[in-house]
Design an enzyme around this catalytic site. Structure first.
Site, short mmCIF file in Angstrom:
data_model
loop_
_atom_site.label_atom_id
_atom_site.label_comp_id
_atom_site.label_asym_id
_atom_site.label_seq_id
_atom_site.Cartn_x
_atom_site.Cartn_y
_atom_site.Cartn_z
N GLY A 1 3.94 -0.29 -1.29
CA GLY A 1 3.89 -0.94 -2.59
C GLY A 1 5.17 -0.74 -3.37
O GLY A 1 5.66 -1.66 -4.04
N TYR B 1 0.84 -1.19 0.00
CA TYR B 1 0.00 0.00 0.00
C TYR B 1 0.88 1.25 0.00
O TYR B 1 1.75 1.41 0.86
CB TYR B 1 -0.90 -0.04 1.24
CG TYR B 1 -1.94 1.07 1.35
CD1 TYR B 1 -2.23 1.91 0.29
CD2 TYR B 1 -2.64 1.25 2.53
CE1 TYR B 1 -3.19 2.90 0.40
CE2 TYR B 1 -3.61 2.24 2.66
CZ TYR B 1 -3.87 3.07 1.60
OH TYR B 1 -4.82 4.05 1.72
N CYS B 2 0.67 2.14 -0.96
CA CYS B 2 1.36 3.42 -1.03
C CYS B 2 2.87 3.19 -1.10
O CYS B 2 3.35 2.44 -1.95
CB CYS B 2 0.94 4.29 0.16
SG CYS B 2 1.59 5.98 0.13
N LEU B 3 3.66 3.81 -0.22
CA LEU B 3 5.11 3.61 -0.23
C LEU B 3 5.45 2.15 0.02
O LEU B 3 6.49 1.66 -0.46
CB LEU B 3 5.78 4.46 0.85
CG LEU B 3 5.47 5.96 0.88
CD1 LEU B 3 6.31 6.65 1.93
CD2 LEU B 3 5.69 6.59 -0.47
N LEU C 1 -1.49 -1.20 -4.12
CA LEU C 1 -2.62 -0.35 -3.75
C LEU C 1 -2.15 1.11 -3.70
O LEU C 1 -1.38 1.49 -2.82
CB LEU C 1 -3.17 -0.76 -2.38
CG LEU C 1 -3.58 -2.23 -2.22
CD1 LEU C 1 -4.09 -2.48 -0.81
CD2 LEU C 1 -4.62 -2.63 -3.26
#
Length: 577
Positions: free
Chosen positions: A316, A312-314, A338
């Site tokens: 990812g 998710y975000c960083l 994500l």
């Protein structure tokens, strides 16, 4: 249980200082002090941008004449209601029906026409670098937003109506709110405090155990909810910029609980909230002691060689690095991204804060503190959405005299984290400033890595109104990875679009699957061709996981002899402030 740091020195320390009396030390202290008065924004960066724009505009008499003509046309349009313009869909300042009434509609239109003129004056001036043009336009918009008629009680019909209905007591309530907030600021407390929500009580309550704890993270293994589970476990890697329980909020909107209820064994990394003592932690430390250590533990505990990775975000971005770093790690059955970026050339308005001058100042701030404080990062995000996160809140709290009703997402948002100096500096330089990951310069273990090395099927989710990871930036993964790709564009923003549980009202998403070898589509063409569906994307994601999973088996034990569970979920690191 206290664990002492034992980080590998994977990178040379940036700008080594030979003496505490070095002139460089004095410069860094000076810059860090300056940042207190500039909101950690570089005055040099802003000045250079405005000089670039002003010099080119001064040397463009035809453009000046064109802007003069446009100003005259705007005044003319103000007297012709048929020529009036509508606010942008995301601009909710003038959506109330009261703004359509005479006088107020004229005031709102004057502001919108002026805003339109300012946009034309600051954007697309030949000769001005794009980064400088973006900075000037952004700062001009921020300045103009201060004078929006919605911010003043005598030009805001909603405030006037509230004042009439409550005989002016809204101002008394607003003044009381102001005094309470000033007291909180004086005590160093956050303005978003909420006593209604507590981690482990009504937030992050999905049952499980901490299966592993090291210097940087706790690995949480969640208890099975089904008698049979899919053999491939899911490892979730959240961003270190946020507490992991964004994916495990209340039981009704917990992404983790939903996956567990669908028959999956779920593990999630809970990052430590680092203090100044972890200043020399590197991005590679986060990879080694985070994702790679978690992969080893998940494999040992479950006995499975295939694992679904979900970042998710960083997190990812870090998951993608880990997936490439060991010759495209064969343990990944699938990779899910994500709201995560791998190409940072169009990373949205956050790029305004990541030029050389800005990062030099930020490095000096973090060098002095040992980390980037949560309030400093929160200030940058608030500037990106000042109308929603600053001005609308001031109107409600101090002019309307209302307090926001707290919810789980607001409680999580107030529970901010810090980032170590070397890690965050490296991340900003490698990714945002130089785009090293995409351009083949980012190395792990001494060798460059490439996103194209990820051969496993990928499921990527982006959100329509994301200001942190704009969906067209997230979409660039389609340019970098040629294999099997399922891409989703869902309604909502960076957090609300991901935490989009089934049954959530007014949710929709677009989805398209690209098989290996099929041609690339530009974002606009993909948006037109993709299938649109109503509801949450979660059930479809579970179907996709099932297509890449084996037949259900008995669930694995919680923890293993090598990884004794030290405590119950959600662990201790998530409670660090």
């Amino acid at each position: 249980m206290v664990v002492q740091p034992r980080f590998a020195k994977a990178e040379p320390e940036a700008k080594p200082i030979s003496s505490t009396r070095s002139p460089e030390v004095l410069d860094r202290y000076l810059h860090a002090m300056e940042a207190r008065f500039t909101g950690s924004l570089s005055p040099a960066s802003l000045l250079l941008a405005f000089m670039d724009w002003q010099l080119h505009l001064a040397n463009a008499p035809a453009r000046q004449f064109e802007l003069t003509q446009k100003a005259a046309r705007q005044w003319s349009r103000l007297g012709q209601p048929s020529e009036w313009i509508e606010p942008a869909p995301e601009d909710r300042r003038f959506h109330n029906e009261a703004w359509s009434q005479p006088t107020f509609n004229l005031i709102a239109q004057a502001f919108l026409l002026g805003e339109d003129w300012l946009r034309a004056a600051t954007m697309c001036l030949p000769g001005v670098s794009k980064s400088h043009s973006d900075i000037v336009a952004f700062q001009a918009r921020q300045l103009l937003d201060i004078f929006s008629p919605s911010n003043f009680p005598w030009t805001n019909p909603e405030v006037l109506h509230e004042t009439q209905a409550r005989s002016g007591t809204n101002f008394a309530d607003g003044f009381r709110n102001f005094l309470e907030d000033m007291q909180s600021v004086a005590r160093g407390e956050t303005l978003d405090k909420s006593t209604q929500y507590k981690v482990g009580e009504n937030l992050a309550v999905t049952p499980g155990k901490v299966a592993l704890r090291n210097e940087l993270m706790e690995l949480i293994q969640y208890s099975p909810a089904m008698e049979k589970v899919r053999p491939e476990p899911i490892l979730i890697v959240p961003a270190w910029i946020m507490k992991c329980y964004i994916l495990d909020l209340s039981p009704n909107n917990s992404f983790i609980r939903y996956l567990v209820s669908q028959g999956y064994t779920v593990f999630c990394i809970s990052w430590r909230n680092p203090g100044a003592e972890l200043r020399n932690t590197t991005l590679d430390d986060y990879r080694r002691l985070g994702v790679m250590a978690a992969l080893d533990a998940v494999e040992t505990i479950t006995g499975e060689r295939k694992i679904h990775g979900c970042g998710y975000c960083l997190g990812g971005t870090l998951l993608a690095i880990a997936a490439m770093a060991r010759d495209a790690d064969a343990r990944f059955a699938t990779v899910t991204m994500l709201a995560a970026q791998t190409d940072f050339t169009e990373a949205g308005e956050l790029q305004l804060f990541t030029d050389d001058s800005q990062l030099a100042l930020l490095d000096d701030v973090m060098w002095r503190q040992g980390n980037l404080d949560s309030t400093q990062m929160a200030g940058a995000f608030q500037m990106l959405r000042s109308n929603d996160l600053i001005w609308s809140r001031l109107i409600r709290t101090y002019l309307m005299g209302e307090r926001d009703t707290p919810n789980d997402l607001m409680a999580w948002n107030a529970d901010a984290t810090r980032m170590p100096f070397r890690m965050h500096s490296g991340y900003l330089h490698y990714m945002f400033l130089h785009n090293d990951l995409t351009e083949g310069r980012f190395t792990v273990g001494g060798r460059p890595i490439a996103v194209s090395e990820i051969a496993t099927p990928m499921f990527a989710v982006s959100t329509e109104t994301d200001h942190v990871a704009p969906w067209r930036s997230v979409y660039k993964i389609n340019l970098l990875k040629e294999g099997d790709m399922t891409f989703v564009l869902t309604s909502g923003g960076h957090n609300a679009g991901i935490v989009s549980e089934p049954g959530h009202a007014r949710r929709h998403f677009r989805i398209a699957h690209r098989r290996a070898g099929e041609p690339y589509l530009a974002p606009e063409a993909w948006e037109t061709a993709a299938e649109q569906r109503d509801g949450s994307w979660w059930p479809l994601y579970v179907e996709w996981l099932a297509d890449h999973s084996g037949e259900a088996i008995s669930p694995p034990p919680l923890g293993a002899a090598k990884y004794p569970a030290p405590c119950d979920a959600p662990g201790t690191y998530v409670r660090e402030t």
